[in-house]
Design a protein around this motif. Sequence first.
Motif, PDB file in Angstrom:
ATOM      1  N   VAL C 310      -2.818   7.275   7.848  1.00 36.35           N
ATOM      2  CA  VAL C 310      -2.056   6.867   6.883  1.00 36.35           C
ATOM      3  C   VAL C 310      -2.041   5.315   6.710  1.00 36.35           C
ATOM      4  O   VAL C 310      -2.485   4.707   5.815  1.00 36.35           O
ATOM      5  N   GLN C 311      -1.639   4.931   7.968  1.00 38.48           N
ATOM      6  CA  GLN C 311      -1.428   3.228   7.904  1.00 38.48           C
ATOM      7  C   GLN C 311      -3.053   2.753   7.517  1.00 38.48           C
ATOM      8  O   GLN C 311      -3.341   1.774   6.759  1.00 38.48           O
ATOM      9  N   ARG C 312      -4.028   3.374   8.058  1.00 42.66           N
ATOM     10  CA  ARG C 312      -5.466   2.866   7.974  1.00 42.66           C
ATOM     11  C   ARG C 312      -5.829   3.009   6.400  1.00 42.66           C
ATOM     12  O   ARG C 312      -6.619   2.253   5.934  1.00 42.66           O
ATOM     13  N   ARG C 313      -5.188   3.955   5.795  1.00 45.29           N
ATOM     14  CA  ARG C 313      -5.660   4.200   4.240  1.00 45.29           C
ATOM     15  C   ARG C 313      -4.539   3.628   3.525  1.00 45.29           C
ATOM     16  O   ARG C 313      -4.629   3.950   2.115  1.00 45.29           O
ATOM     17  N   ARG C 314      -3.563   2.779   3.575  1.00 44.51           N
ATOM     18  CA  ARG C 314      -2.590   2.075   3.079  1.00 44.51           C
ATOM     19  C   ARG C 314      -3.337   1.556   1.557  1.00 44.51           C
ATOM     20  O   ARG C 314      -2.736   1.842   0.606  1.00 44.51           O
ATOM     21  N   ALA C 325      -2.008   7.929  -9.500  1.00 43.40           N
ATOM     22  CA  ALA C 325      -1.520   9.136  -8.774  1.00 43.40           C
ATOM     23  C   ALA C 325      -0.085   9.188  -8.403  1.00 43.40           C
ATOM     24  O   ALA C 325       0.473   7.982  -8.186  1.00 43.40           O
ATOM     25  N   THR C 326       0.493  10.342  -8.359  1.00 36.40           N
ATOM     26  CA  THR C 326       1.917  10.194  -8.393  1.00 36.40           C
ATOM     27  C   THR C 326       2.268  10.436  -6.983  1.00 36.40           C
ATOM     28  O   THR C 326       1.246  10.668  -6.184  1.00 36.40           O
ATOM     29  N   ARG C 327       3.473  10.308  -6.372  1.00 34.22           N
ATOM     30  CA  ARG C 327       3.962  10.416  -5.014  1.00 34.22           C
ATOM     31  C   ARG C 327       3.376  11.695  -4.554  1.00 34.22           C
ATOM     32  O   ARG C 327       3.104  12.117  -3.508  1.00 34.22           O
ATOM     33  N   LEU C 331       1.224  12.924  -1.392  1.00 37.71           N
ATOM     34  CA  LEU C 331       1.881  14.094  -0.373  1.00 37.71           C
ATOM     35  C   LEU C 331       1.155  15.140  -0.175  1.00 37.71           C
ATOM     36  O   LEU C 331       0.628  15.609   0.867  1.00 37.71           O
ATOM     37  N   HIS C 332       0.482  15.638  -1.245  1.00 42.06           N
ATOM     38  CA  HIS C 332      -0.037  17.108  -1.240  1.00 42.06           C
ATOM     39  C   HIS C 332      -1.419  16.748  -0.696  1.00 42.06           C
ATOM     40  O   HIS C 332      -2.108  17.570   0.151  1.00 42.06           O
ATOM     41  N   ALA C 396       3.031   7.951   3.387  1.00 40.01           N
ATOM     42  CA  ALA C 396       2.032   7.671   2.782  1.00 40.01           C
ATOM     43  C   ALA C 396       2.377   7.552   1.091  1.00 40.01           C
ATOM     44  O   ALA C 396       2.132   6.805   0.229  1.00 40.01           O
ATOM     45  N   ALA C 397       3.451   8.741   0.797  1.00 39.95           N
ATOM     46  CA  ALA C 397       3.506   8.820  -0.497  1.00 39.95           C
ATOM     47  C   ALA C 397       4.821   7.517  -0.972  1.00 39.95           C
ATOM     48  O   ALA C 397       4.632   7.202  -2.300  1.00 39.95           O
ATOM     49  N   SER C 398       5.006   6.912  -0.066  1.00 44.19           N
ATOM     50  CA  SER C 398       6.148   5.847  -0.424  1.00 44.19           C
ATOM     51  C   SER C 398       5.188   4.616  -0.364  1.00 44.19           C
ATOM     52  O   SER C 398       5.902   3.326  -0.630  1.00 44.19           O
ATOM     53  N   VAL C 399       3.976   4.507  -0.228  1.00 48.08           N
ATOM     54  CA  VAL C 399       3.290   3.076  -0.268  1.00 48.08           C
ATOM     55  C   VAL C 399       3.009   2.768  -1.831  1.00 48.08           C
ATOM     56  O   VAL C 399       2.752   3.552  -2.644  1.00 48.08           O
ATOM     57  N   PRO C 400       3.667   1.566  -2.264  1.00 49.49           N
ATOM     58  CA  PRO C 400       3.710   0.991  -3.420  1.00 49.49           C
ATOM     59  C   PRO C 400       2.496   0.787  -4.019  1.00 49.49           C
ATOM     60  O   PRO C 400       1.572   0.359  -3.207  1.00 49.49           O
TER      61      PRO C 400
END
Lengths: 235, 431, 408
Positions: C310-314, C325-327, C331-332, C396-400
């Motif tokens: 997740v961090q790498r793909r921020r 893309a929606t949150r 997530l999915h 990941a879903a909360s990345v703005p």
Amino acid sequence: MLKMTHLAKAFRTEVVETYALRDFSIHVRTGEFVAVTGPSGSGKTTFLNIAGLLETPTGGSYELDGEDVSRLGDDARSRIRNGKIGFIFQAFNLIPDLNIYDNVDVPLRYRKMSGAERKKRIGEALERVGLSARLRHYPAELSGGQQQRVAIARALAGSPKLLLADEPTGNLDSQMARAVMQLLEEIHRDGATIVMVTHDPELAARAQRNVHVIDGQVVDLGEAPTLRMNVAANA
Amino acid sequence: MLRYYAWLAARSLKRNPALTALMVLAIGLGIGASITTLTVLHILSGDPIPEKSARLFYPQIDPRTINDYHPGEAPAEQVTYPDGMNLLQAKRADRQALMTGGGAVVLPDDAAIDPFSVDARYTTADFFAMFDAPFQYGSGWKAADDDAHARDVVITRSLNKKVFGGGNSVGKTLRLQSTDFRVVGVLDDWRPTPHFYDLNSARYSDYEEVFLPLSTAMELEFGRNGSMDCWDNTPDGDQLHSPNCSWLQFWVELDTPEKAKAYQAFLNNYSDEQRSQGRFPRPNNVRLPTVMQWLDDQKVVPTDVRLQVWLSFGFLAVCLVNTIGLMLAKFLRRNGEIAVRRAIGAPRREIFAQFLVEAGAVAGAVLGLLLALFGLWGVRQQAADYAELAHIDPTMLLMTLLLALATALLSGLLPAWRACQVTPALQLKSD
Amino acid sequence: MDIAPIIAALKRQKTAAALIAIEIALSCAIICNVLFLITHRLERSHVPSGVVEDELVYIRTAGIGASGGDDPMVRAREDRAALASIPGVKSATIINQIPFGHSSWNTGVKLAADQQQTSANVGAYYADEHMLDSFGVKLIAGRQFTSDEFLNFDDVLKGKSDPPSSMIITKTLARRLFGDENAIGKNIYLDDTKPTRVIGIVEHLIRPNFGSDLIDADSSMILPVRLSLGYGQFVLRTDPGNRDAVIAAARKKLKEVSPNRIVLDAKTLESARSDYFKQDRVMAGLLVAVVISLLIVTALGIVGLASFWVQRRRRQIGIRRALGATRRQILHYFQTENFLIVTVGIVIGMGAAYAISGWLMHQYELPRLPLYYLPVGAVALWLLGQLSVLAPALRAASVPPATATRTV
């Protein structure tokens, strides 16, 4: 100092073969300050990568400091990078986990150098860029200009014969960019050979000689004495 | 350079304490479990009498009836009284002893001590010399005492302490059941593990405390412990003297391979001879295992213990893979740093070394050791009757260290190799 | 959700994805087998004994002197009677062995006198007339012994008498020897002289010494043979709450009536069972600990690697968010990715589980892993994977979306 003759660099994919550099020849003499300019995608960065021994050419020859380096292995190239070349990056590329002192220490660590010698050189290098007071600071605590000065100190600490700068002011505002540029000029006056890649014609104009790269080939524009005098007057 | 890398490693590990803790804990747990189970296995499968286990043999012959005969099966596990006495008296070995386990009640002179029962061994004179049993005071009895049904007894150091308060008790009287025995020897601490000469009783605990002549014990009808296998009716119900009930253990010492070969031939001759007298209806079935062969044959190490070893190594494998993954993530997160170091002139092997040092950071080793100690302590709290034997010895200590180092390095190998493959670059790329 | 782009992305992280899959596979293989081992152990330690365990206490004694004129047969009968007279004791018996006890008596039985191979190895209880009542074994067919059927052990031992004329066997043994036929009235040979007739069948009666084969464990017979003191131990039946008092009273009573014997053991049968299965319980506990540790380690491993991804793909996530893309979709994405990797691990792990089971069968004589353990293990690991990836996926879903426009 740096002599490339009929140099070529091709990138192969399954489908096509594209040339980033083709029949690329350039000669940089010891003590010169050369600016390499050109539009995006012209092959500037590939040139710098090969000049800095980060990549190997696919054709032609490359002589650095009188030695043919175009066919050397990874270890030998690492050794030359460490001993003869200093890099200054656009994004500074300081190691965020290390403080200023330890960042400048990095290249020296890869030489068999005594602790006292390293300490002396780090001190001198940071003195030179005017950051002796900030030894224990971390990169994140410094401004962009200060970070770039640390990067320059790191490049200088190893007393390289050739300084390679890749858009050294690209990430800085104009005031900081000017200060960094002045520092590079001072270093050049003290006898260093500098090759700087930039897309900024104003910056390029402050170098001794401009080399323009278009489609992987050199268009030498010769010296730019007028502008250089202007800079001297400004300083 | 190593110091520089160690310093860098320490910084890096400190920067991500949770991740570091997870890796160290996983490796430590895996190693702790592995070492604990290995230690138990090591102890349980150890040689009980290393100096001479290769020269001690357990002769097996097969006097059983043809009923339930399956060709190729092992001969009887114990000997009958008549066969035991015949073999004993033949004196074809350097030393030989016939024996069984038993139990007797000790009636101390000291009225303050209630009568209590002890485990006993009824055996013959050579027993002590053959098994190198160490004496604190006195000695065993003589072969003549066996013949004379002497009321002689050898006691252990702990029983001597309990009944006589310690000291040289040779010549004192010990009352067993309702008979007075003369103490002829006091054994020093002696606890061959496992209890190889008689595997009927608990194999790793409950050792006998009195030793007396077999002839005496049989005359006085002392109670015996162990297993008895009868394959035919016993004339007049006397199972102990019956040629159809095996219940005694017979051991011999044979000092050279030639003697062992000769003894094997002797056992075959003996079987032939018995058959000619109407016994031994089965074909000759003679074996002469050494101590270790006998223990192996009897599957003396509990299968649970082996299972635990496999299990702990399986667990270690999971921990290892887990740590490789985490380390890979951790190292590749520093892609940028690696690219810069490479550009600045670090050769691949230096990057490799730097990250391998980080992997090998001794934390895992230290923790593994701690957990091994802790695990052993845990086992000791449990009920298994061999658990009290588990303790850490220098070999195991070294093994822990090596295993910890090997695991840490192994888990760092792939990530460090991947790290040193990062190409030197002028620009930090992120995707 | 379309999984093609997820697979394409995974191909660029082959090593890390493969590591998680391998870890899942190993865990799956180990956990399936360990779960089976645990059930196997627990099953064994809950095997029915056939006796009223919570009402029984047993007493083992040893003589101090030579028998000295005292007839051990008489002594045995008198001691038993003395113990039976203790208030609270409902019944007392003297018997050669008890369930979960230290000594075990076993005999090979045959169905014909001239049979060469024995039909079964059977646990043999030598019982007096009080045994069935005292043990509380349940007679489900046939009758009890009559008093004229009892023999004295000394006579049997010395060959002075024929084998017992009758015996009672367990239902398990009856089925083993005679299949579905009615066992009552059938003949069994204890030696090659005269047969012994089956007169009764009890539901269960476990033999003292048994391995993992529970059919073998319940193969017992009861013979009408009265024991002398040298071979027997006492079993007393009382109310569960009365057991400690009865033990104390029995010790006292024996000291009075039999001063030249000492009591070696006086315990409840429940404690005998508990001691007997101590090793199994320890092992089962250990196995449970292994399963839990494995689950924790695996879960933390997934959390660690997923967080790293997740961090790498921020930035990439930010760009996707900026592009609409929606949150929920982000997530999915991570949940699906985890599901794919775990599935690969499970498939490999099931094969490995089956292979390990074969090896265990061969090495430790364990039954084959029942197939239904595989889906159970699979579901457990799928859940574990989803649970572990939840926190990183939520992060990941909360990345703005603004992350996209920021430079690194």
